[in-house]
Design a protein around this motif. Structure first.
Motif, mmCIF file in Angstrom:
data_model
loop_
_atom_site.group_PDB
_atom_site.id
_atom_site.type_symbol
_atom_site.label_atom_id
_atom_site.label_comp_id
_atom_site.label_asym_id
_atom_site.label_seq_id
_atom_site.Cartn_x
_atom_site.Cartn_y
_atom_site.Cartn_z
ATOM 1 N N GLY A 14 0.793 2.062 29.372
ATOM 2 C CA GLY A 14 1.896 2.711 30.070
ATOM 3 C C GLY A 14 2.789 3.474 29.114
ATOM 4 O O GLY A 14 3.185 4.612 29.380
ATOM 5 N N ILE A 15 3.072 2.847 28.009
ATOM 6 C CA ILE A 15 3.949 3.506 27.022
ATOM 7 C C ILE A 15 3.295 4.789 26.543
ATOM 8 O O ILE A 15 3.920 5.849 26.448
ATOM 9 N N LYS A 16 2.002 4.696 26.239
ATOM 10 C CA LYS A 16 1.300 5.885 25.735
ATOM 11 C C LYS A 16 1.375 6.997 26.759
ATOM 12 O O LYS A 16 1.690 8.149 26.450
ATOM 13 N N LYS A 17 1.083 6.629 28.014
ATOM 14 C CA LYS A 17 1.024 7.645 29.069
ATOM 15 C C LYS A 17 2.392 8.299 29.249
ATOM 16 O O LYS A 17 2.513 9.521 29.335
ATOM 17 N N HIS A 18 3.412 7.476 29.294
ATOM 18 C CA HIS A 18 4.729 8.028 29.603
ATOM 19 C C HIS A 18 5.247 8.883 28.471
ATOM 20 O O HIS A 18 5.869 9.933 28.696
#
Lengths: 448, 304
Positions: B69-73
């Protein structure tokens, strides 16, 4: 007539008092009829010639006066008493008349109207405006009209208003436009600022706006004859006004040598001149496919059509034929103007043009097996001689109904030079396809 | 003025992303008021037990998902910043100002199917089914299923039989809501291949007030059927307002500046299988169309 009275079976099923026996006038003839609910229906006849008439209203009135077992009598029973084969508009109207004449105060009219609305489809009158008006007439007039602002404010007679709205809602569901009689009745019953009147106003506003917005309208009574229906649907999906419908075979019965009757299905095909040209230009080395059945819905009926098509021509082989300038003398078909179109003038979407491959002809038949479609192809061959050299493959797939990709397996094969078509069963090749379809359906289930 | 609700199931439901919190159910009885009674929840199917889990139990904590999630956001955030350098909405300004048509949804790969949510009356207890897959050659989307009219026997629902496909709300980085801005266009252009059934197109916009939550602008989509593709052009002035499936008295034109979702609904009361293939959905500007709104805006049912 003592014997007629002996014939009266005393049926006691605890539902209504209506199952009491009625004393008959001695001159009339009695016919006893049982329907599936073991209720006894009796008809009063003056003569055997009028045996087809439904139950006479007087019967209901008399039965209600009888004191029988104390059981719950619902308003639906009035409708259920009518035998199945006599459920017509007349009997429905008669039942309404029975109710209205029974009591000047129309006690229980709300339940009666709810019951009537439910039973309309059984009697086949759900699309009849006059019946709705007659049902609306059951309401007593002027009783529910509010007389001052307090009554108007406080939802005067809410149950009756709700019932009126329900009636109009059923009319709306079946798409029936109310008329002035409905409006007059509503004003007399509920007044001008009531919920049913509001609903009527909404119907009268929105229905005319949406009545003719279908760009592909379907005629209201759909043709019953399958050949006519096929004609209508093929012209609908042909997308070309020049397309010609050909009836290759009418439905008939044929007798084989063994004396058995075979019902031959109808075969109706359609092809337009541009499709014929495209087929003539088709490369004989590439096969053409007969695919189907594809569904087509016409209001509530679903018909199936089959398509003769080929794979799209790959880019390398596409030949651009120049327009023949003599085809049209009114205006040039091709203009070589160097117009620099600005970003603001570009009207085409930035998508790749999908090419499914040309469709050469379509047909409709009630029996979609290879033999019938073979017949269709032979019929087509009379106008398109190239079908004699082109291999025709059958992809009759009852599972998916989308145009198949080029890489799919080829179940049936028909080679034209042999007059006897080889009917290889498409079943073994179809089964893995059917299994694959099942799996993909399960995996692409509802996305939550 | 209390007419009891004649419940007609909502035409399409908004199901947001996977981090959807299961909202708590509204209270019905005044006697036992649950702790969080005032939060309006989504439709609770009659007969379903109420979930009374405390809010912290609703979250699922997972480390690897968190990392992804962190990567995507952060990637999305980086795109947003770099997009601003190019121009508004990531496009050069001249293109943004002059473009006359824009393809919003295209179906060119399995990822495109992730943008859509399916729903049918199975959620309220009916038996309709709907499925979505890629069409042949992965070029189109193929929506198919079966429609069943039998209403669920819960004592409340009277009509049933609907299937819908709705696009998901576009999200910016960190799951912030993003809206489509179609103010420079005036027509919706679709390329579809149906089976003759009439569908309904529903456009949902961003609203402010709570009673506007289920406001949807809709119009009909009549398919011809057949093997040929059908181009459908519907000007936005034709969309009428309805709330929870009930057409409203006060109509106003659809505002194009904050569009959230678009959806397709089938509810034509014809039981049986259906299919719809969509090639693309785009918006375009039709200079020949000058109508502001197709329906009357003045008060047609004045108060008592």
């Amino acid at each position: 007539m003592k014997c007629s009275r002996c014939l009266l079976p005393l049926v006691r099923s605890g539902r209504t008092a209506a199952q009491r026996c009625v004393l008959l006038p001695s001159t009339s003839q009695l016919i006893v009829q049982h329907n599936e609910q073991q209720q006894v229906l009796r008809y009063f006849h003056c003569s055997p010639a009028s045996a087809k008439r439904g139950p006479v209203p007087a019967q209901f009135v008399k039965e209600d006066e009888q004191k029988g077992t104390k059981s719950l009598a619902t308003k639906e029973d009035l409708f259920e008493q009518v035998a199945k084969e006599y459920k017509t508009k007349d009997t429905f109207n008669k039942v309404i008349d029975v109710f209205t004449k029974r009591d000047i105060r129309r006690r229980g009219h709300v339940e009666f109207i709810y019951a009537a609305l439910k039973k309309m489809s059984e009697f086949g009158v759900e699309r009849d405006l006059n019946v709705y008006n007659k049902l609306l007439d059951v309401f007593p007039k002027e009783v529910f009209v509010p007389r001052n602002f307090i009554q108007r404010m406080f939802n005067h007679y809410p149950r009756q208003q709700e019932c009126g709205v329900e009636l109009l809602e059923q009319m709306e569901n079946y798409g029936i436009m109310p008329n002035t009689e409905t409006k007059v009745l509503l004003v007399q019953i509920f007044g001008e600022k009531s919920h049913p009147m509001r609903k009527y106003q909404r119907i009268m506003y929105w229905f005319p706006k949406f009545k003719h917005i279908n760009p592909f309208p379907i005629p209201q009574p759909l043709p019953e004859d399958p050949v006519d229906l096929a004609h209508l649907s093929l012209t609908r999906i042909a997308n070309d006004l020049d397309a010609r419908v050909t009836i290759y075979q009418l439905p008939c019965t044929d007798f084989t040598e063994g004396g058995e009757e075979i019902k031959l299905p109808h075969i109706v095909g359609i092809q337009s001149p541009s499709q014929m040209e495209q087929l003539a230009k088709h490369n004989p080395k590439k096969p053409v496919f007969v695919e189907g059945p594809f569904p087509l819905w016409l209001r509530k009926t679903c018909v199936y059509y089959y398509v003769l098509r080929a794979d799209p021509i790959p880019l390398e082989e596409r030949v651009e034929e120049p327009y023949d300038p003599e085809r049209c003398f009114d205006y040039p078909l091709q203009l070589d103007l160097d117009l620099d179109r600005d970003l603001g003038d570009d009207e085409s979407f930035d998508v790749d043009d999908l090419d499914d491959g040309p469709v050469f002809a379509m047909c409709m038949t009630s029996q979609g097996d290879q033999a019938t479609l073979n017949q269709w192809i032979s019929g087509l061959q009379q106008n398109n001689p190239i079908l004699g050299e082109v291999p025709t493959l059958f992809r009759l797939d009852a599972g998916t109904q989308e145009l198949q990709g080029a890489a799919d397996t080829e179940p049936g094969y028909r080679h034209q030079p042999h007059p006897e078509a080889q009917r290889e069963e498409p079943q073994p090749a179809e089964d893995p396809e059917a299994v694959v379809e099942e799996e993909s359906r399960r995996s692409h289930g509802m996305k939550q | 003025m209390s007419l009891p609700k004649i419940s007609c199931a909502p035409a399409s439901r908004l199901l947001s992303s996977i981090h959807d919190l299961r909202w708590l159910l509204r209270s019905v009885t005044p006697l036992s008021v649950p702790r969080r009674a005032l939060v309006q929840s989504e439709y609770r199917r009659p007969g379903q037990p109420r979930e009374d889990k405390p809010q912290w139990q609703m979250f699922k904590f997972d480390f690897s998902k968190g990392l992804e999630g962190i990567k995507k956001h952060f990637k999305l955030l980086r795109h947003e910043f770099s997009g601003r350098l190019v121009g508004p909405e990531g496009k050069p300004i001249i293109e943004h100002m002059l473009e006359q048509n824009r393809v919003i949804w295209e179906f060119r790969g399995p990822d495109s199917l992730q943008e859509w949510t399916l729903s049918s009356d199975r959620e309220i207890g009916g038996q309709s089914e709907i499925y979505l897959k890629l069409g042949r050659n992965s070029d189109t989307c193929f929506l198919y299923g079966t429609l069943q009219n039998a209403p669920p026997r819960d004592g409340e629902t009277r009509y049933s039989g609907y299937c819908t496909m709705r696009s998901k709300q576009p999200l910016a980085s960190f799951d912030r809501k993003k809206h489509y801005d179609w103010s420079s266009f005036n027509t919706l252009h679709l390329r579809i291949r149906g089976d003759g059934r009439p569908w309904m197109i529903n456009v949902a916009t961003e609203t402010y007030f709570a009673h506007q939550k289920y406001d949807i602008y809709s119009y009909f989509l009549y398919t011809r059927g057949g093997p040929y593709w059908q181009d459908v052009k519907i000007p936005f002035s034709k969309f009428f307002l309805n709330n929870q499936g009930r057409i409203q008295d006060d109509q106003h034109p659809l505002w194009l500046d904050k569009i959230n979702t678009i959806g397709f609904t089938l509810g034509d009361k014809a039981e049986g299988p259906f299919q719809l293939e969509i090639d693309f959905i785009g918006v375009c500007k039709d200079y020949a169309h000058t109508e502001d709104f197709a329906y009357e805006v003045y008060k047609r049912n004045p108060e008592v």
